[in-house]
Design a protein around this motif. Structure first.
Motif, mmCIF file in Angstrom:
data_model
loop_
_atom_site.group_PDB
_atom_site.id
_atom_site.type_symbol
_atom_site.label_atom_id
_atom_site.label_comp_id
_atom_site.label_asym_id
_atom_site.label_seq_id
_atom_site.Cartn_x
_atom_site.Cartn_y
_atom_site.Cartn_z
ATOM 1 N N ILE A 109 25.794 -31.976 -19.881
ATOM 2 C CA ILE A 109 26.567 -33.143 -20.286
ATOM 3 C C ILE A 109 27.349 -33.673 -19.090
ATOM 4 N N LEU A 110 27.240 -34.981 -18.855
ATOM 5 C CA LEU A 110 28.026 -35.623 -17.808
ATOM 6 C C LEU A 110 29.403 -36.007 -18.311
ATOM 7 N N THR A 111 29.472 -36.390 -19.576
ATOM 8 C CA THR A 111 30.747 -36.731 -20.199
ATOM 9 C C THR A 111 31.194 -35.561 -21.078
ATOM 10 N N GLY A 112 32.412 -35.608 -21.566
ATOM 11 C CA GLY A 112 32.932 -34.500 -22.357
ATOM 12 C C GLY A 112 33.569 -34.986 -23.641
ATOM 13 N N ARG A 113 32.812 -35.745 -24.426
ATOM 14 C CA ARG A 113 33.354 -36.272 -25.683
ATOM 15 C C ARG A 113 33.452 -35.167 -26.728
ATOM 16 N N THR A 114 34.342 -35.351 -27.677
ATOM 17 C CA THR A 114 34.509 -34.389 -28.761
ATOM 18 C C THR A 114 33.188 -34.186 -29.501
ATOM 19 N N HIS A 115 32.773 -32.928 -29.624
ATOM 20 C CA HIS A 115 31.551 -32.549 -30.354
ATOM 21 C C HIS A 115 30.291 -33.197 -29.768
ATOM 22 N N GLN A 116 30.316 -33.542 -28.473
ATOM 23 C CA GLN A 116 29.247 -34.371 -27.910
ATOM 24 C C GLN A 116 27.838 -33.812 -28.141
ATOM 25 N N ILE A 117 27.604 -32.554 -27.765
ATOM 26 C CA ILE A 117 26.257 -31.995 -27.898
ATOM 27 C C ILE A 117 25.859 -31.917 -29.363
ATOM 28 N N ARG A 118 26.783 -31.516 -30.203
ATOM 29 C CA ARG A 118 26.496 -31.391 -31.630
ATOM 30 C C ARG A 118 26.134 -32.741 -32.238
ATOM 31 N N VAL A 119 26.900 -33.765 -31.887
ATOM 32 C CA VAL A 119 26.651 -35.110 -32.417
ATOM 33 C C VAL A 119 25.331 -35.674 -31.893
ATOM 34 N N HIS A 120 25.108 -35.556 -30.601
ATOM 35 C CA HIS A 120 23.902 -36.135 -30.006
ATOM 36 C C HIS A 120 22.632 -35.473 -30.531
ATOM 37 N N LEU A 121 22.606 -34.134 -30.609
ATOM 38 C CA LEU A 121 21.405 -33.471 -31.098
ATOM 39 C C LEU A 121 21.162 -33.783 -32.576
ATOM 40 N N ALA A 122 22.224 -33.837 -33.359
ATOM 41 C CA ALA A 122 22.059 -34.204 -34.768
ATOM 42 C C ALA A 122 21.532 -35.631 -34.908
ATOM 43 N N SER A 123 21.939 -36.512 -33.993
ATOM 44 C CA SER A 123 21.545 -37.918 -34.090
ATOM 45 C C SER A 123 20.052 -38.119 -33.846
ATOM 46 N N ILE A 124 19.395 -37.173 -33.167
ATOM 47 C CA ILE A 124 17.952 -37.292 -32.925
ATOM 48 C C ILE A 124 17.151 -36.356 -33.837
ATOM 49 N N GLY A 125 17.810 -35.812 -34.850
ATOM 50 C CA GLY A 125 17.105 -34.998 -35.833
ATOM 51 C C GLY A 125 16.965 -33.538 -35.481
ATOM 52 N N HIS A 126 17.772 -33.040 -34.532
ATOM 53 C CA HIS A 126 17.698 -31.638 -34.120
ATOM 54 C C HIS A 126 19.088 -31.004 -34.125
ATOM 55 N N PRO A 127 19.737 -30.938 -35.296
ATOM 56 C CA PRO A 127 21.098 -30.378 -35.341
ATOM 57 C C PRO A 127 21.123 -28.919 -34.918
ATOM 58 N N ILE A 128 22.267 -28.506 -34.384
ATOM 59 C CA ILE A 128 22.435 -27.137 -33.922
ATOM 60 C C ILE A 128 22.472 -26.184 -35.108
ATOM 61 N N ALA A 129 21.779 -25.059 -34.986
ATOM 62 C CA ALA A 129 21.755 -24.055 -36.044
ATOM 63 C C ALA A 129 23.168 -23.570 -36.342
ATOM 64 N N GLY A 130 23.505 -23.525 -37.608
ATOM 65 C CA GLY A 130 24.824 -23.057 -38.022
ATOM 66 C C GLY A 130 25.907 -24.104 -37.996
#
Length: 330
Positions: free
Chosen positions: A238-259
Motif C-alpha cells: 500500500i502506498l497510502t494508509g487509509r483506514t481499513h484500506q486493504i480490507r476495503v479494497h480487496l472486498a471491493s473486487i470480490g475477494h474479502p479477507i478471510a475472517g
C-alpha cells in the motif's frame, strides 16, 4: 439505555467457533477485555442488537450467521496507566522501537478498548521515555497503526524528533509496507492494482467504502502467491494508509479477507471464517531517521494465520533470497 445514532459500535458475525454458546460467553471470547459480568450489564442496558433487534437476554444461544452489533458508550476520560503486557521486540536503539504486534491488541485507547492497548504496554516497558511524549493525544510514540485484529511489524518513535521524522516519512510515502493477506480465491491474474478512493460509509459509520463519492486517494497493489480457487494468499503493498484500506479494497473486487466480519462475512461463509481477519503486516522498509541507514524489518505470520492457511488448503511459500536485516521468527 437507547443507543445514540452517533455512538461507536462494532459488528460480529457468529462463526462455527462461537455457535451454540450463550450470548455473553460468545462476547467474552470475541472481546476478552470485558468480563462476562460486564457484558451482561451491556446486554441488559439495551446496547446490543441481535439480527437487527435489541436483545436483553445474556443466556440466549447464538447460531451460525447471527449478526451482532455492540454499541460503546462514549468514555469521557481514558486513564493511561502502565500495564505489564509482553512486547515481541524485533529491533531497538535510542530512536526507534520495532515490534511484532499480536492480533487482539489495539494500538491506542479508543471506544471499546480503554485498557490493554499497546500504549499501555509502552508506558510499562519504558515509562521514562513514553510518559513524556504526546500524552494529550493518548498516542506517545505512535507514528502509524495496525487494526486491532491485524498482526505484524509496527515501528514506534522513542523521542519527539524521531516521531516527527517518521510521521513525515509515512505521509510522504517514503516507507515500503508489505502485508500478507488470506482472502477469497479465484483470481484471474497473478498481479493487480486497486486505485479507488476510500470514504466513510454514508450509513454505517464503523465502515469505510470504495464505492461512495468524496473519498481520499488510496492505492493498493497485490501479488497472488497461492490460489486454489476457494482461497488465496496475497502479498500486498500500500502506498497510502487509509483506514481499513486493504480490507476495503480487496472486498471491493470480490475477494474479502478471510475472517473479516466487517467487510466479508455472511451466513454463507460463516462456518469457515477464522476468528479474526487474516491480515499480517509482514515487512516494513524505511530510512532510519537518525542514521540515514536503509533498514528492513520483517515478522513471520503468527500460528493462527498458518493454521488458517492449512484449513484453506494453502501452502506458505519459502520467499527464497528475501532475507531482512531484522526479523521476528514464528
Amino acid at each position: 439505555m437507547t443507543p445514540d445514532p452517533q455512538m461507536a459500535f462494532d459488528d460480529l458475525c457468529i462463526g462455527a467457533d462461537l455457535a451454540g454458546l450463550r450470548l455473553d460467553q460468545a462476547l467474552v471470547k470475541n472481546w476478552p477485555h470485558k468480563s462476562r459480568a460486564a457484558w451482561q450489564k451491556t446486554i441488559n442496558a439495551g446496547l446490543l442488537l441481535l439480527n437487527h433487534e435489541t436483545c436483553r437476554s445474556p443466556a440466549k444461544k447464538v447460531l451460525p450467521g447471527d449478526q451482532i452489533r455492540v454499541f460503546w458508550p462514549a468514555e469521557q476520560d481514558y486513564k493511561l496507566l502502565p500495564e505489564n503486557i509482553s512486547l515481541e521486540i524485533i529491533f531497538e536503539d535510542d530512536d526507534i522501537l520495532v515490534i511484532n504486534k499480536p492480533a487482539g491488541i489495539a494500538v491506542h485507547p479508543g471506544p471499546g478498548h480503554a485498557e490493554g492497548t499497546l500504549v499501555h504496554a509502552l508506558l510499562y516497558y519504558a515509562p521514562e521515555i513514553f510518559a513524556h511524549m504526546n500524552m494529550q493525544e493518548l498516542r506517545p510514540g505512535i507514528v502509524h497503526r495496525l487494526d486491532k485484529d491485524s498482526s505484524g511489524v509496527l515501528i514506534i518513535a522513542k523521542n519527539n524528533r524521531t516521531e516527527n521524522a517518521l510521521k513525515t516519512a509515512f505521509k510522504q510515502r517514503q516507507c515500503l509496507k508489505l502485508y500478507l493477506a488470506l482472502c477469497r480465491g479465484g483470481f484471474r491474474q497473478t498481479k493487480g492494482e486497486i486505485n479507488s478512493p476510500i470514504a466513510r460509509h454514508p450509513t454505517q459509520r464503523k465502515k469505510m467504502s470504495a464505492r461512495h463519492p468524496g473519498g481520499k486517494e488510496a492505492y493498493t497493489s497485490y501479488q497472488v502467491l497461492e490460489d486454489n480457487g476457494k482461497a488465496a494468499l496475497l502479498k500486498v503493498n500500500i502506498l497510502t494508509g487509509r483506514t481499513h484500506q486493504i480490507r476495503v479494497h480487496l472486498a471491493s473486487i470480490g475477494h474479502p479477507i478471510a475472517g473479516d466480519r466487517l467487510y466479508g462475512a455472511d451466513k454463507k461463509h460463516a462456518l469457515f471464517l477464522p476468528q479474526r481477519q487474516m491480515l499480517h503486516a509482514w515487512s516494513l522498509s524505511l530510512t532510519h531517521p537518525a542514521t540515514g541507514e536503509i533498514m528492513r524489518f520483517q515478522a513471520e505470520p503468527p500460528d493462527d494465520f498458518i493454521e488458517a492457511m492449512h484449513k484453506l488448503q494453502l501452502e506458505y511459500p519459502s520467499f527464497e533470497g528475501d532475507t531482512p536485516q531484522h526479523s521476528a521468527l514464528p
